[in-house]
Design a protein around this motif. Structure first.
Motif, PDB file in Angstrom:
ATOM      1  N   THR A 268      67.304  25.351  38.855  1.00 15.26           N
ATOM      2  CA  THR A 268      68.638  25.025  39.363  1.00 15.26           C
ATOM      3  C   THR A 268      69.568  26.228  39.237  1.00 15.26           C
ATOM      4  OG1 THR A 268      68.398  22.676  38.863  1.00 15.26           O
ATOM      5  CG2 THR A 268      70.646  23.532  39.004  1.00 15.26           C
ATOM      6  N   ARG A 269      69.522  26.913  38.107  1.00 12.48           N
ATOM      7  CA  ARG A 269      70.372  28.100  37.927  1.00 12.48           C
ATOM      8  C   ARG A 269      70.042  29.168  38.969  1.00 12.48           C
ATOM      9  NH1 ARG A 269      68.872  26.792  32.415  1.00 12.48           N
ATOM     10  NH2 ARG A 269      70.684  25.877  31.334  1.00 12.48           N
ATOM     11  N   ALA A 270      68.752  29.348  39.242  1.00  8.59           N
ATOM     12  CA  ALA A 270      68.353  30.347  40.234  1.00  8.59           C
ATOM     13  C   ALA A 270      68.851  29.962  41.627  1.00  8.59           C
ATOM     14  CB  ALA A 270      66.835  30.506  40.235  1.00  8.59           C
ATOM     15  N   THR A 271      68.775  28.678  41.967  1.00  9.82           N
ATOM     16  CA  THR A 271      69.249  28.233  43.274  1.00  9.82           C
ATOM     17  C   THR A 271      70.769  28.347  43.371  1.00  9.82           C
ATOM     18  OG1 THR A 271      67.382  26.711  43.464  1.00  9.82           O
ATOM     19  CG2 THR A 271      69.259  26.301  44.901  1.00  9.82           C
ATOM     20  N   LEU A 272      71.473  28.036  42.287  1.00  3.51           N
ATOM     21  CA  LEU A 272      72.929  28.177  42.282  1.00  3.51           C
ATOM     22  C   LEU A 272      73.338  29.635  42.469  1.00  3.51           C
ATOM     23  CD1 LEU A 272      73.861  25.697  39.421  1.00  3.51           C
ATOM     24  CD2 LEU A 272      74.315  25.381  41.865  1.00  3.51           C
ATOM     25  N   ASP A 273      72.577  30.564  41.902  1.00  3.82           N
ATOM     26  CA  ASP A 273      72.869  31.982  42.122  1.00  3.82           C
ATOM     27  C   ASP A 273      72.810  32.313  43.607  1.00  3.82           C
ATOM     28  OD1 ASP A 273      73.343  32.570  39.493  1.00  3.82           O
ATOM     29  OD2 ASP A 273      71.479  33.693  39.163  1.00  3.82           O
ATOM     30  N   LYS A 274      71.803  31.804  44.297  1.00  2.00           N
ATOM     31  CA  LYS A 274      71.686  32.033  45.739  1.00  2.00           C
ATOM     32  C   LYS A 274      72.889  31.444  46.469  1.00  2.00           C
ATOM     33  CE  LYS A 274      68.817  30.828  49.766  1.00  2.00           C
ATOM     34  NZ  LYS A 274      69.797  29.971  50.471  1.00  2.00           N
ATOM     35  N   LEU A 275      73.241  30.205  46.131  1.00  2.00           N
ATOM     36  CA  LEU A 275      74.362  29.544  46.803  1.00  2.00           C
ATOM     37  C   LEU A 275      75.674  30.266  46.507  1.00  2.00           C
ATOM     38  CD1 LEU A 275      73.384  25.809  46.162  1.00  2.00           C
ATOM     39  CD2 LEU A 275      73.202  27.082  48.312  1.00  2.00           C
ATOM     40  N   ALA A 276      75.800  30.830  45.313  1.00  2.00           N
ATOM     41  CA  ALA A 276      77.010  31.580  44.975  1.00  2.00           C
ATOM     42  C   ALA A 276      77.108  32.856  45.796  1.00  2.00           C
ATOM     43  CB  ALA A 276      77.030  31.893  43.481  1.00  2.00           C
ATOM     44  N   VAL A 277      75.988  33.567  45.939  1.00  2.00           N
ATOM     45  CA  VAL A 277      75.971  34.784  46.752  1.00  2.00           C
ATOM     46  C   VAL A 277      76.351  34.459  48.195  1.00  2.00           C
ATOM     47  CG1 VAL A 277      74.464  36.563  47.725  1.00  2.00           C
ATOM     48  CG2 VAL A 277      74.335  36.009  45.296  1.00  2.00           C
ATOM     49  N   GLU A 278      75.933  33.304  48.674  1.00  2.00           N
ATOM     50  CA  GLU A 278      76.246  32.881  50.040  1.00  2.00           C
ATOM     51  C   GLU A 278      77.662  32.332  50.174  1.00  2.00           C
ATOM     52  OE1 GLU A 278      71.639  31.624  51.199  1.00  2.00           O
ATOM     53  OE2 GLU A 278      73.111  30.083  50.700  1.00  2.00           O
ATOM     54  N   GLY A 279      78.394  32.231  49.050  1.00  2.00           N
ATOM     55  CA  GLY A 279      79.755  31.723  49.095  1.00  2.00           C
ATOM     56  C   GLY A 279      79.863  30.223  49.234  1.00  2.00           C
ATOM     57  N   ARG A 280      78.800  29.496  48.866  1.00  2.00           N
ATOM     58  CA  ARG A 280      78.807  28.038  49.025  1.00  2.00           C
ATOM     59  C   ARG A 280      79.169  27.304  47.738  1.00  2.00           C
ATOM     60  NH1 ARG A 280      73.055  27.098  51.748  1.00  2.00           N
ATOM     61  NH2 ARG A 280      73.869  25.014  52.241  1.00  2.00           N
ATOM     62  N   VAL A 281      79.015  27.973  46.584  1.00  2.00           N
ATOM     63  CA  VAL A 281      79.463  27.400  45.315  1.00  2.00           C
ATOM     64  C   VAL A 281      80.160  28.494  44.509  1.00  2.00           C
ATOM     65  CG1 VAL A 281      77.539  25.746  45.274  1.00  2.00           C
ATOM     66  CG2 VAL A 281      77.361  27.895  43.992  1.00  2.00           C
ATOM     67  N   VAL A 282      80.917  28.061  43.508  1.00  2.00           N
ATOM     68  CA  VAL A 282      81.582  28.980  42.590  1.00  2.00           C
ATOM     69  C   VAL A 282      81.082  28.677  41.179  1.00  2.00           C
ATOM     70  CG1 VAL A 282      83.780  29.736  41.624  1.00  2.00           C
ATOM     71  CG2 VAL A 282      83.626  29.132  44.047  1.00  2.00           C
ATOM     72  N   LEU A 283      80.567  29.696  40.496  1.00  2.00           N
ATOM     73  CA  LEU A 283      80.055  29.545  39.140  1.00  2.00           C
ATOM     74  C   LEU A 283      81.155  29.880  38.145  1.00  2.00           C
ATOM     75  CD1 LEU A 283      76.566  31.277  39.583  1.00  2.00           C
ATOM     76  CD2 LEU A 283      77.173  28.888  39.937  1.00  2.00           C
ATOM     77  N   GLY A 284      81.350  28.987  37.160  1.00  2.00           N
ATOM     78  CA  GLY A 284      82.390  29.186  36.166  1.00  2.00           C
ATOM     79  C   GLY A 284      81.817  29.304  34.779  1.00  2.00           C
ATOM     80  N   PRO A 285      82.663  29.361  33.750  1.00  2.00           N
ATOM     81  CA  PRO A 285      82.201  29.462  32.380  1.00  2.00           C
ATOM     82  C   PRO A 285      81.530  28.178  31.930  1.00  2.00           C
ATOM     83  CG  PRO A 285      84.584  29.148  32.453  1.00  2.00           C
ATOM     84  CD  PRO A 285      84.128  29.369  33.878  1.00  2.00           C
ATOM     85  N   ALA A 286      80.744  28.285  30.860  1.00  2.00           N
ATOM     86  CA  ALA A 286      80.051  27.122  30.269  1.00  2.00           C
ATOM     87  C   ALA A 286      79.190  26.394  31.296  1.00  2.00           C
ATOM     88  CB  ALA A 286      81.059  26.161  29.636  1.00  2.00           C
ATOM     89  N   GLU A 287      78.600  27.185  32.221  1.00  2.00           N
ATOM     90  CA  GLU A 287      77.709  26.646  33.254  1.00  2.00           C
ATOM     91  C   GLU A 287      78.368  25.562  34.096  1.00  2.00           C
ATOM     92  OE1 GLU A 287      73.787  25.717  31.559  1.00  2.00           O
ATOM     93  OE2 GLU A 287      73.270  27.781  32.101  1.00  2.00           O
ATOM     94  N   ARG A 288      79.643  25.719  34.322  1.00  2.00           N
ATOM     95  CA  ARG A 288      80.336  24.809  35.230  1.00  2.00           C
ATOM     96  C   ARG A 288      80.224  25.330  36.646  1.00  2.00           C
ATOM     97  NH1 ARG A 288      82.827  20.822  32.747  1.00  2.00           N
ATOM     98  NH2 ARG A 288      83.967  20.266  34.626  1.00  2.00           N
ATOM     99  N   VAL A 289      80.143  24.412  37.587  1.00  2.00           N
ATOM    100  CA  VAL A 289      79.911  24.753  38.992  1.00  2.00           C
ATOM    101  C   VAL A 289      80.812  23.885  39.851  1.00  2.00           C
ATOM    102  CG1 VAL A 289      78.149  25.108  40.776  1.00  2.00           C
ATOM    103  CG2 VAL A 289      77.467  25.009  38.367  1.00  2.00           C
TER     104      VAL A 289
END
Length: 292
Positions: A268-289
């Motif tokens: 999930t973390r790896a997929t969120l990294d991809k989505l963040a690079v694409e500008g589809r999610v924002v990653l915050g502190p304490a693994e908040r998304v």
């Protein structure tokens, strides 16, 4: 959260052996014998597949992914070499994970055979670091080196003259491969799936689980679609109120045994990294998304 229809896995109708029913040793084609290591687990499935590769009657063979440095596994591999009337002339490794690479250096020393891999740490001081696109002439046959980063940065696959591809952990005989965080890269993984698909493989010989011979391209299509589905499930879960990695895993992987949730969290973390690079999610502190 809107429902996401489960994608059909083409392997479900192929009559593959049940989990735990793979034979210890099996001749897959004239070039290849598979030897199953005795290291089953939720992550390794039936165990690690070690492949003995060489032209029949050539008197030589290559070991691909020797697996764990286990005495019983070594005995089974030596028996397979003996049945082929072959001696080991090289050890190839798809990637650095211990369930594939642990035995590479000690067995290479035992057989007097060089070790070759995608990273110098695995190849060892006397070994060879392989380059994508190389063609190796070994054991009376040709083996093409194919770059398949994603599961790990150093991951390689090996294409045989028969058209079969030894894919390591890039594709599994059962289920789907895990792309972990931070060493995994989902973008690279998807590109590698397409690269293997473009080879038109006649078979996929996986690092774990049974060989896939009926329609390898359909399995690769399923893998690509499965990744897209996971992305949509994560976005839907975020829209429904999930706000952390743990909450996303509990939602998206609710039907998956909890013993594999730690691996699911890494994926999930790896997929969120991809989505963040694409500008589809924002990653915050304490693994908040949150969605962008």
């Amino acid at each position: 959260m809107r429902a996401v229809t489960a994608l059909p896995d083409p392997r479900t109708g192929w009559g593959l052996p049940a989990l735990g029913a793979l034979p210890r040793t099996a001749d897959l084609e004239p070039l290849v014998t598979r030897v199953l290591a005795p290291n089953p687990s939720p992550m390794t499935l039936d165990g690690t597949n070690t492949y003995v590769v060489g032209a029949p009657g050539n008197g030589q063979a290559v070991l691909v992914d020797p697996g764990p440095d286990d005495a019983a596994h070594l005995a089974a591999v030596e028996a397979a070499l003996g049945a082929r009337g072959a001696r080991c002339v090289a050890v190839l490794v798809t990637h650095h994970h211990g369930d594939h690479a642990e035995a590479a250096l000690p067995w290479g020393q035992r057989f007097g055979a060089p070790v070759a891999a995608g990273s110098p740490a695995v190849a060892g001081p006397g070994g060879r670091v392989l380059e994508p696109g190389e063609r190796l002439s070994l054991a009376g046959t040709a083996i093409d080196v194919v770059a398949t980063p994603g599961h790990t940065a150093d991951h390689l696959a090996f294409r045989l003259e028969s058209g079969a591809v030894l894919v390591g952990d890039h594709v599994l005989g059962r289920g789907t491969s895990v792309v972990t965080h931070p060493e995994g890269d989902v973008v690279a993984y998807l590109e590698s799936l397409r690269r293997v698909h473009d080879l038109g493989p006649s078979a996929l010989y996986c690092g774990h689980g049974p060989e896939l011979t009926e329609d390898p391209g359909a399995v690769l299509d399923f893998y690509l679609a499965h990744r897209a589905q996971r992305e949509q499930q994560l976005l839907d879960a975020l829209a429904a109120g999930a706000a952390t990695v743990d909450q996303l895993v509990a939602t998206v992987y609710a039907q998956v045994p909890r013993e594999v949730w730690p691996a699911a969290a890494q994926s999930t973390r790896a997929t969120l990294d991809k989505l963040a690079v694409e500008g589809r999610v924002v990653l915050g502190p304490a693994e908040r998304v949150r969605t962008a």
